[in-house]
Scaffold this active site. Sequence first.
Site, PDB file in Angstrom:
ATOM      1  N   LYS A  52      45.292  58.555  38.626  1.00  0.00           N
ATOM      2  CA  LYS A  52      45.391  58.196  37.206  1.00  0.00           C
ATOM      3  C   LYS A  52      45.283  59.451  36.340  1.00  0.00           C
ATOM      4  O   LYS A  52      46.057  59.640  35.391  1.00  0.00           O
ATOM      5  CB  LYS A  52      44.303  57.173  36.843  1.00  0.00           C
ATOM      6  N   GLN A  96      36.217  52.606  36.876  1.00  0.00           N
ATOM      7  CA  GLN A  96      36.803  52.253  38.171  1.00  0.00           C
ATOM      8  C   GLN A  96      35.895  51.274  38.904  1.00  0.00           C
ATOM      9  O   GLN A  96      34.691  51.490  39.028  1.00  0.00           O
ATOM     10  CB  GLN A  96      37.040  53.528  39.001  1.00  0.00           C
ATOM     11  N   ASP A 119      42.217  48.687  30.639  1.00  0.00           N
ATOM     12  CA  ASP A 119      42.321  47.937  31.895  1.00  0.00           C
ATOM     13  C   ASP A 119      42.544  46.444  31.637  1.00  0.00           C
ATOM     14  O   ASP A 119      42.862  45.691  32.558  1.00  0.00           O
ATOM     15  CB  ASP A 119      41.021  48.083  32.711  1.00  0.00           C
TER      16      ASP A 119
END
Length: 303
Positions: A52, A96, A119
């Site tokens: 990412k 994450q 997200d």
Amino acid sequence: MQLLDGVLVSAHIKEQIKQEVTDWQAQGGKKPHLAAILVGNNPASEAYVGSKVKHCDELGFDSTLLRFPADITEAQLIAEVVRLNNDDNIDGILVQLPLPDHISGDSVINAINPAKDVDGFHPISVGKMVLGQPTFLPATPYGIMLMLEYYQINTAGMNCVVIGRSNIVGTPMTLLMSRNTNPGNATVTMAHSKTKNLKELCLNADIIVAAIGRPKYVTADMVKPGAIVIDVGINRIPDATKKSGSRLVGDVDFDGVAPLCSYITPVPGGVGLMTICGLMKNTLLAAKLRTNAVRGAALAQSN
Ligand code: GUN
């Protein structure tokens, strides 16, 4: 059988994003800035976050990677999220997952400012998605929808079976495929570990989305000829023929299933690359919305 090629589609979308960033900067916008939080050193999470951050560089975004030891407390982690919420330089925040067992993922996600929730995991983002309101869509399902759109696959009226009910993939995928959109408009069944007649359901499916996290779980005897198969799995299995001693496989037994399909995603080179596209598109959108909100407020004050 046609491959749904994540390398090809993600390259195309990344070019679009790069162009959009250039145009945005030409209008006085600043580079989108993604902050990624990584707790502990789970090798898969390390690899995902590394990718990412690398993509931020490639697409002209700024990125900040914050790493914390696995024994960070929940309160400390939430304090870091709040600090990023209040940092005007940061447009998107990504924590994450999974987090260590002593930390509630829900509590940490709930602490993210929804305006920076790239997200799409915050309850406000999920609620808006359910209601069909504009919001950040979770990156993997978003990426899959972008892929179906690229190949102009008309899913209206199709029977779709989503295997897996996670908050990250199965649940949002079920929702997006059933919405009145194109792609979408499918009749969707969400299957999970307690589903009794999975094979029958799959044999009746025009499109299968496999997101269970079990290597080669979907086999040829479960797939109707002509079906579309989307493989979300990324599983590492031992392979003595490889220098590393292992290789990546999906949740679908590709070699057995592919000859039956009209379309199928490979692993690697399929959905994983599309997830990055979804995240990057969300981050650029967050930067634009936040800037426009500030500009709008300034305009309102000057009037
Ligand atoms: N873990 C597995 N997939 C994801 C994802 O899309 N976002 C985050 N934050 N964590 C994940």
